[in-house]
Design a protein around this motif. Structure first.
Motif, mmCIF file in Angstrom:
data_model
loop_
_atom_site.group_PDB
_atom_site.id
_atom_site.type_symbol
_atom_site.label_atom_id
_atom_site.label_comp_id
_atom_site.label_asym_id
_atom_site.label_seq_id
_atom_site.Cartn_x
_atom_site.Cartn_y
_atom_site.Cartn_z
ATOM 1 N N UNK A 176 39.600 13.097 27.525
ATOM 2 C CA UNK A 176 39.546 14.561 27.413
ATOM 3 C C UNK A 176 38.419 14.955 26.477
ATOM 4 N N UNK B 16 46.887 8.393 23.847
ATOM 5 C CA UNK B 16 48.288 8.761 24.058
ATOM 6 C C UNK B 16 48.738 8.222 25.417
ATOM 7 N N UNK C 35 34.431 21.649 14.716
ATOM 8 C CA UNK C 35 35.468 21.550 15.766
ATOM 9 C C UNK C 35 36.726 20.852 15.251
ATOM 10 N N UNK C 36 36.652 20.300 14.037
ATOM 11 C CA UNK C 36 37.736 19.456 13.523
ATOM 12 C C UNK C 36 37.395 17.993 13.729
ATOM 13 N N UNK C 37 38.356 17.137 13.442
ATOM 14 C CA UNK C 37 38.128 15.711 13.636
ATOM 15 C C UNK C 37 39.194 14.893 12.938
ATOM 16 N N UNK D 96 40.208 12.084 23.112
ATOM 17 C CA UNK D 96 41.568 11.634 23.460
ATOM 18 C C UNK D 96 41.525 10.881 24.775
ATOM 19 N N UNK E 51 36.260 6.218 13.582
ATOM 20 C CA UNK E 51 37.305 6.311 14.603
ATOM 21 C C UNK E 51 36.680 6.911 15.857
ATOM 22 N N UNK F 16 48.366 24.321 21.548
ATOM 23 C CA UNK F 16 47.791 23.421 22.547
ATOM 24 C C UNK F 16 48.585 22.115 22.663
ATOM 25 N N UNK G 50 36.186 4.550 8.195
ATOM 26 C CA UNK G 50 37.495 5.228 8.288
ATOM 27 C C UNK G 50 38.084 5.431 6.905
ATOM 28 N N UNK H 207 35.683 18.517 22.185
ATOM 29 C CA UNK H 207 35.550 19.901 21.698
ATOM 30 C C UNK H 207 36.781 20.729 22.044
ATOM 31 N N UNK H 208 37.516 20.311 23.050
ATOM 32 C CA UNK H 208 38.743 21.026 23.413
ATOM 33 C C UNK H 208 39.932 20.584 22.571
ATOM 34 N N UNK H 209 39.781 19.475 21.817
ATOM 35 C CA UNK H 209 40.930 18.897 21.101
ATOM 36 C C UNK H 209 40.594 18.589 19.645
ATOM 37 N N UNK H 210 40.189 19.618 18.908
ATOM 38 C CA UNK H 210 39.986 19.477 17.461
ATOM 39 C C UNK H 210 39.003 18.352 17.118
ATOM 40 N N UNK H 211 37.972 18.218 17.935
ATOM 41 C CA UNK H 211 36.938 17.238 17.640
ATOM 42 C C UNK H 211 37.349 15.793 17.861
ATOM 43 N N UNK H 212 38.507 15.561 18.493
ATOM 44 C CA UNK H 212 38.993 14.185 18.724
ATOM 45 C C UNK H 212 38.825 13.815 20.192
ATOM 46 N N UNK I 282 41.578 8.303 20.068
ATOM 47 C CA UNK I 282 42.994 7.953 19.989
ATOM 48 C C UNK I 282 43.551 8.016 21.398
ATOM 49 N N UNK J 263 46.649 19.667 32.333
ATOM 50 C CA UNK J 263 45.581 19.925 31.364
ATOM 51 C C UNK J 263 44.498 20.828 31.954
#
Lengths: 134, 134
Positions: A119, A82, B74-76, A129, A77, B21, B127, A122-127, A80, A94
């Motif tokens: 975005x 929005x 960082x998550x993901x 955006x 992935x 956030x 995925x 690292x600022x958004x949970x590793x996603x 994502x 932001x």
């Protein structure tokens, strides 16, 4: 502020195989490949009843997807997206909250012909955006 | 076969920070944390107009999310979930197409109280795919 989930983008190492698999094994509605030379990708949309999956496949030598697939040879992935009503207002909010916008901070016209921003993951949970103004 | 995108699940290293956030910087509708001890996770749903984001945070020492967060501090994005009408029929079709179903192949009751199965990420462009019978 954020509205609908516009799409989930999946970088795929073999576009034909991914399309065939989603059409056959998952029984999904798979669109035709569209080359987006300005974005260095070939895209295919999978239409789901409530949103879309966007396959991303490298196009050209400078494709932004190339490095991702080198790190993730099976694919993965990529981002994502929005929807927002006003991308400049979204950016200002932001930035005021301390989030980082990628590139020079100015919205660009994305693969769907609409203004987009990305975005910092690292600022958004590793996603990663993407925000798209609709 | 696949229907709606039920949710995108994001593993987060700091649940309170992620919720704050999304509520503040992204202006989203953030639910209350729900502990799911049978699944080793605390979940929070972000309601979007067309689908949901599901934050996953480890609960207990055997959480399936723990290793993921060790690899991705960082998550993901952990998985995406597609809805199906008949999970056993879906499984049979997928197995016939050569896809691998994780675990013992029997649907389990997922965090939403509905039968779910997970498909092998290497078979699906890197995925992790959850199928949920709705």
């Amino acid at each position: 502020m954020i509205g609908r989930l516009n799409h989930v983008a999946i970088a795929v190492p073999d576009l034909d195989a991914a399309c065939a698999q989603y059409a056959s094994a998952l029984g999904a509605t798979v669109g035709a490949p569209q080359d987006e030379p300005d974005h260095g990708v070939t895209v295919v949309f999978i239409d789901l009843p409530n949103t879309k999956i966007e396959f991303l496949y490298p196009l050209g030598d400078d494709s932004p997807i190339k490095g991702f697939l080198e790190k993730n040879p099976s694919g993965g992935i990529h981002h994502i997206c929005y929807e927002v009503d006003d991308i400049v207002a979204a950016r200002e909010k932001l930035l005021a909250e301390g989030a980082r916008v990628l590139g020079n901070g100015e919205p660009k016209i994305g693969a769907h012909g609409k203004p987009v921003l990305f975005l910092h993951p690292k600022d958004f949970n590793g996603c990663l955006i993407e925000l798209e103004q609709v």
